[in-house]
Write an enzyme that holds these catalytic residues in place. Structure first.
Site, mmCIF file in Angstrom:
data_model
loop_
_atom_site.group_PDB
_atom_site.id
_atom_site.type_symbol
_atom_site.label_atom_id
_atom_site.label_comp_id
_atom_site.label_asym_id
_atom_site.label_seq_id
_atom_site.Cartn_x
_atom_site.Cartn_y
_atom_site.Cartn_z
ATOM 1 N N ASP A 10 0.858 -1.188 0.000
ATOM 2 C CA ASP A 10 0.000 0.000 0.000
ATOM 3 C C ASP A 10 0.895 1.239 0.000
ATOM 4 O OD1 ASP A 10 -1.927 1.900 0.329
ATOM 5 O OD2 ASP A 10 -2.769 1.063 2.177
ATOM 6 N N GLU A 107 -2.694 0.233 -4.341
ATOM 7 C CA GLU A 107 -2.606 -1.014 -3.568
ATOM 8 C C GLU A 107 -2.563 -2.223 -4.483
ATOM 9 O OE1 GLU A 107 -5.712 -1.481 -0.616
ATOM 10 O OE2 GLU A 107 -5.914 0.686 -0.458
HETATM 11 MG MG MG Z 1 -2.581 3.964 0.245
#
Ligand code: MG
Length: 404
Positions: A10, A107
């Site tokens: 992420d 992500e």
């Molecule tokens: Mg993020």
């Protein structure tokens, strides 16, 4: 069987980080990317760590963010740039495994089970990725390492920025279960408050709950959340799929069908499954195709362009039946197999709505039909596929036209 090794990567404060690549000076001031900074009522799309330390939050109105942080620097979003940086980051992920599934612009899930011989264990790969993305792109990422996608995602959220969190089976009671239930993938705001109302405060509460109870209250989603909380998610990491080009469904019948009364309900069934898949994919289609096989396996294939794209079973079935009536002797030619396919797809929400002050009768019918079929999707999601279908045999009997 040994566990899979799944990473969830992420990017931290992605939009703000990308803005800072070209403007390193942005790193030293509180910065937010905002819808339209000239508009007082625009909202905050993303912020950097400094802005965060002032309490600036994503999705809050600009005026509110400015109250907390008068020196907040606002920049407009550059989505194409974000897409491009996202592609470059995913290209780095792909040097470690073919199994990369982007989940959003910032992500991705990676299955590195088969990469360990070459690159080391999950944590080693995660740490290498963090360093490499930081050095080559100028963006930091947080990585969760676990044995399923759900806990990998929890891990990437657990510690940030620029951190690796490993969640092995033994770590679950200590790391996962004390987390608030709203942190679990799939728990939205509404489900979250409903769960809390029922006394489920943490993911551990959910894991300890009777799965049948959760299923009774939340339907199929309750069952899914129970599995997630207990670490029983076995969904694979799916590498980038080709976009769907057509949706079709066909059946070879155990007994030949003859006549409209036997064939029409089958067409409606096939159209119904095609329509509900289209709606699941968020698509509509403009071309309906049928393929009909007789007992000697001779095939007739015909297609028809609709006046407007659709994802409604009734409209698909009407076109399919029209094609069949024009190209098949319904009364005397038996049918062994039927296929209904919809192609020429577009995104369901991309259709320009034709505004007229008074909707035509056709438009009103279509709108009503859409409500019915969306309600059917909802019931099926909750109670399973078999719960509801069209009253198709009745439709045929009520329509003497098709009995000729
Ligand atoms: Mg993020």
């Amino acid at each position: 069987m040994s566990d899979r090794v799944i990473l969830h990567c992420d990017c931290n404060n992605f939009f703000a980080s990308v803005e800072s690549i070209e403007h390193p000076e942005f790193k030293t001031v509180p910065l937010a990317v905002a819808g339209d900074p000239s508009q007082r009522h625009g909202i905050i799309l993303a912020k950097n760590e400094l802005a965060k330390s002032f309490g600036v939050k994503t999705a809050e109105p600009i005026w509110q963010a400015r109250q907390k942080c008068p020196d907040l620097l606002l920049v407009p979003p550059h989505h194409e740039r974000y897409e491009e940086v996202s592609r470059r980051i995913n290209a780095i992920y792909r040097t470690y495994t073919d199994l990369v599934e982007p989940f959003s612009v910032d992500e991705s899930w990676l299955d590195v089970t088969g990469s360990r011989k070459l690159f080391g264990d999950g944590k080693t790969i995660a740490d290498r990725l963090r360093r490499q993305v930081r050095q080559e792109i100028g963006v930091t990422i947080s990585v969760g390492v676990s044995y399923n996608k759900i806990f990998a995602k929890l891990g990437s959220d657990y510690k940030k920025p620029d951190a690796t969190t490993v969640i092995l089976r033994d770590d679950v009671p200590r790391i996962v279960w004390p987390l608030p239930v709203g942190d679990l993938f799939g728990v939205g705001n509404r489900t979250g408050s409903e769960l809390i109302r029922l006394g489920f405060r943490t993911i551990g509460d959910l894991a300890a709950a009777d799965p049948d109870f959760l299923t009774r209250v939340f339907g199929k989603m309750g069952q899914t959340l129970s599995l997630y909380a207990r670490g029983l998610d076995d969904s694979p990491v799916r590498p980038d799929r080709e976009p769907v080009k057509s949706v079709g469904n066909g059946v070879t019948y155990p007994k030949d069908l003859l006549g409209a009364a036997e064939i029409y309900p089958r067409i409606l069934e096939l159209s119904d499954s095609v329509a509900s898949r289209l709606r699941k994919e968020g698509k509509k289609g403009r071309t309906v195709q049928i393929s009909v096989k007789d007992p000697m396996l001779a095939v007739v294939q015909r297609q028809k362009k609709l006046s407007a794209p659709t994802h409604l079973a009734k409209e698909i079935a009407a076109a399919a039946m029209e094609l069949l009536e024009a190209n098949w002797n319904l009364a005397s030619s038996p049918v062994r197999a039927l296929t209904v396919t919809v192609s020429d797809l577009c995104d369901a929400d991309e259709i320009p709505v034709q505004y007229s002050l008074i909707p035509s009768e056709g438009e009103m019918r279509s709108e009503k039909q859409e409500k019915i079929e969306l309600a059917m999707d909802h019931l099926r999601d909750r109670y399973g596929k078999k719960i509801i279908s069209f009253g198709s045999s009745r439709t045929v009997r009520e329509d003497p036209e098709q009995e000729k």
